[in-house]
Design an enzyme around this catalytic site. Structure first.
Site, PDB file in Angstrom:
ATOM      1  N   HIS A  66      -1.914  -5.955  -6.567  1.00 34.41           N
ATOM      2  CA  HIS A  66      -2.742  -4.667  -7.301  1.00 34.41           C
ATOM      3  C   HIS A  66      -2.079  -3.544  -7.408  1.00 34.41           C
ATOM      4  CE1 HIS A  66      -6.057  -7.696  -7.272  1.00 34.41           C
ATOM      5  NE2 HIS A  66      -6.710  -7.034  -8.314  1.00 34.41           N
ATOM      6  N   ASP A  67      -0.984  -3.218  -6.680  1.00 38.67           N
ATOM      7  CA  ASP A  67      -0.090  -2.098  -6.819  1.00 38.67           C
ATOM      8  C   ASP A  67       0.018  -1.653  -8.474  1.00 38.67           C
ATOM      9  OD1 ASP A  67       1.646  -4.454  -6.484  1.00 38.67           O
ATOM     10  OD2 ASP A  67       3.249  -3.065  -6.348  1.00 38.67           O
ATOM     11  N   GLY A  73      -5.759  -7.199  -2.475  1.00 36.81           N
ATOM     12  CA  GLY A  73      -5.086  -7.743  -1.213  1.00 36.81           C
ATOM     13  C   GLY A  73      -5.246  -6.802   0.050  1.00 36.81           C
ATOM     14  N   SER A  99       0.948  -8.637  -1.190  1.00 38.93           N
ATOM     15  CA  SER A  99      -0.039  -9.090  -0.411  1.00 38.93           C
ATOM     16  C   SER A  99      -1.338  -9.542  -1.622  1.00 38.93           C
ATOM     17  CB  SER A  99      -0.698  -8.337   0.590  1.00 38.93           C
ATOM     18  OG  SER A  99      -1.073  -7.109   0.011  1.00 38.93           O
ATOM     19  N   TYR A 129      -3.078   4.657  -5.179  1.00 32.52           N
ATOM     20  CA  TYR A 129      -3.075   4.681  -6.591  1.00 32.52           C
ATOM     21  C   TYR A 129      -1.711   5.171  -7.336  1.00 32.52           C
ATOM     22  CZ  TYR A 129      -8.522   5.327  -6.869  1.00 32.52           C
ATOM     23  OH  TYR A 129      -9.646   4.926  -6.742  1.00 32.52           O
ATOM     24  N   ILE A 139       3.259  -6.450   7.639  1.00 27.92           N
ATOM     25  CA  ILE A 139       2.001  -6.329   8.240  1.00 27.92           C
ATOM     26  C   ILE A 139       1.536  -7.840   8.151  1.00 27.92           C
ATOM     27  CG2 ILE A 139      -0.501  -5.505   8.052  1.00 27.92           C
ATOM     28  CD1 ILE A 139       1.521  -3.272   8.943  1.00 27.92           C
TER      29      ILE A 139
END
Length: 536
Positions: free
Chosen positions: A116-117, A183, A113, A479, A244
């Site tokens: 940023h993971d 996201g 999405s 995180y 989602i």
């Protein structure tokens, strides 16, 4: 010093490229691309063409689409495992087709999405082949001030949410993170930390409905999915249970003018005493006030020797006069002055917290172009007891020895202590004083630099062991940290999942597993740290 990682985890963190070079250079790759593409086309609706949303390595835009939402340069090298295909879905039916085809062809589907993971889980895999379902085109933000709610799609970024709310109201906001380009899909489903959490809790505490597509391709809302699944996707990670599409959230009230400040103190300026006082009062201050200290290593102004610097950044949901009175009474050690306080609108404060200069146009929140990218590693902890001044001084000494890792303390108290640990899958509530983030960024390329900087982060994390939560040593899902365990989604999936699952979810882990087993018994929605199913 921490315990050395098992070889399998080290292999994943440092040598992904070795595992995949052969598998993605074989003739079977082209066949897999073609088979998946044809399957997607054949299962899409004529009224909703899917061809323009399909990117294979043969497409000239493939690399651009892949790299445009990779936010950690550790996973943007020529040898990083690449997806066999990227689907930038344009319609719910495209998501349904992706699920059908992935199941039919036994191809793993990664859901992205925002990218940023921290461990690249949404666009890198230890399984092959895999493809990416990119939700970038699901980015609408529909704000209804009359009902004080908003429907937000999974591919929207936080900045778009903040901008969309501010465009409709000067006295509404939403509690979520301080990075505008994150996201929504991953941020909301993993918890959603932010600087209004002491007043309004996390993002998940303000979600009232959702739209998800399950393993059967059914489009479900809260009523049709049931309360168990709705509970799970608010803090348990949505990608373990389905795709989602959107969340409905309650907006929160904010003043027309809020106050912010940024103050720093070094070791030469009594940083230890100030941080020690922060420890004692930050979680007890009025819930309108959130003060975050960020500690790093700098050269001292007087001696020139390395010292620790503590930077305090704050958001106060009120005016400067009230803030000054409160700080004078409760936290005089910081020596806050009226000249330090800046009043602005809430939406302007979201830019201030991202280090934009004062006066930056609010529409900057709509930008999806990063101001800069680095290689990075993150870890997390929760603190339940105050560290003494001597312990802080030893911590500073250790940080100076390591030089690079940065520590961020996020204060608890207020609303965070009022919500039961079982209300959502996010269990880290009452009893915590603050959350710790360990952050290391570096610009050097290559495995050698990665190993060195990741090891620095682990060393500081290891040093903090006596001062943080235990049994389990808790961690924050948003995180993401593969040091905590990796799931290969084989016969040992449950046991592997339990290793990291109890750290992220504590006593809520088993309920998540039961829900997962019910809604996705074949473990289709899986990744390296997904919720496992119960063993057969």
């Amino acid at each position: 010093m921490g315990t050395p990682l098992p070889n399998s985890k080290t292999l994943f963190l440092f040598s992904l490229r070795v595992l995949f070079t052969a598998s993605f250079s074989s003739p079977s790759t082209a066949f897999a691309n073609e088979a998946l593409s044809q399957c997607l086309i054949s299962h899409s609706q004529a009224s909703q063409p899917i061809t323009s949303a399909i990117y294979t390595p043969a497409n000239s835009s493939y690399s651009t689409v892949l790299q445009s939402y990779i936010r950690n340069l550790r996973f943007n090298t020529s040898d990083t495992p690449k997806p066999t295909l990227i689907l930038t879905a344009l319609h719910e039916s495209h998501v349904q087709a992706a699920i059908v085809c992935a199941r039919k062809l036994l191809v793993q589907m990664k859901i992205r999405s925002g990218g940023h993971d921290f461990e690249g889980i949404s666009y890198v895999s230890i399984s092959s082949p895999f493809f990416i379902l990119d939700m970038v085109n699901f980015r609408s933000v529909d704000v209804d001030i009359e009902t004080e709610t908003a429907w937000v799609q999974a591919g929207a970024i936080l900045g778009e949410v903040y901008y969309g709310i501010a465009a409709k109201s000067k006295v509404h906001g939403f509690p979520a993170g301080v990075c505008p380009m994150v996201g929504i899909g991953g941020h909301f489903s993993g918890g959603g930390y932010g600087n209004m959490m002491r007043k309004y809790g996390l993002s998940i505490d303000n979600i009232v409905d959702a739209c998800i597509i399950n393993v059967k391709g059914e489009i479900l809302d809260r009523k049709s999915m049931g309360e168990d699944l709705f509970w799970a996707i608010r803090g348990g990670g949505g990608a373990s249970f389905g795709v989602i599409i959107s969340y409905k959230v309650n907006l929160v009230r904010v003043p027309e003018r809020v106050t912010v400040f940024r103050i720093q103190r070094t070791g030469e300026q009594n940083a230890t005493e100030v941080v020690y006082k922060w420890e004692q009062v930050a979680h007890k201050l009025h819930e309108d006030l959130f003060i975050r200290p960020v500690m790093d290593v700098v050269a001292g102004e007087n001696s020139g020797e390395k010292t620790v610097r503590a930077k305090f950044i704050a958001l106060f949901l009120g005016d400067a006069q009230r803030l000054l009175s409160m700080m004078s009474e409760r936290f005089p050690e910081l020596a806050l002055q009226s000249s330090d306080c800046i009043e602005m609108s809430w939406v302007e404060s979201t830019l201030y917290w991202t280090n934009f200069s004062i006066g930056t146009p609010v529409d900057t929140l709509l930008s999806r172009t990063p101001r800069g990218l680095t290689h990075l590693k993150r870890k997390s902890d929760y603190v339940e007891q105050i560290m003494s001044k001597d312990e802080l001084r030893l911590l500073w000494k250790r940080m100076i020895e390591l030089e690079r890792p940065i520590l961020t303390f996020n204060p608890y108290g207020g609303k965070m202590g009022e919500i039961p640990a079982t209300k959502t899958p996010f269990p880290h509530r009452a009893g915590n004083l603050w959350k710790v983030q360990y952050a290391t960024n570096w610009h050097e390329d290559g495995d050698k630099a990665a190993r060195h900087n990741i090891e620095l982060t682990r060393k500081l994390y290891g040093y903090m062991t006596p001062f943080v939560s235990k049994n389990p040593r808790a961690a924050f899902l948003n995180y993401r940290d593969l040091d905590l365990g990796v799931n290969h989604n084989g016969d040992e999936s449950y046991e592997e999942g339990k290793v990291y699952g109890v750290k992220y979810f504590k006593g809520n882990f088993n309920r998540l597993v039961k829900i997962k087993t019910k809604v996705d018994p074949g473990n289709f929605f899986r990744n390296e740290q997904s919720i496992p199913v119960l063993p057969r």
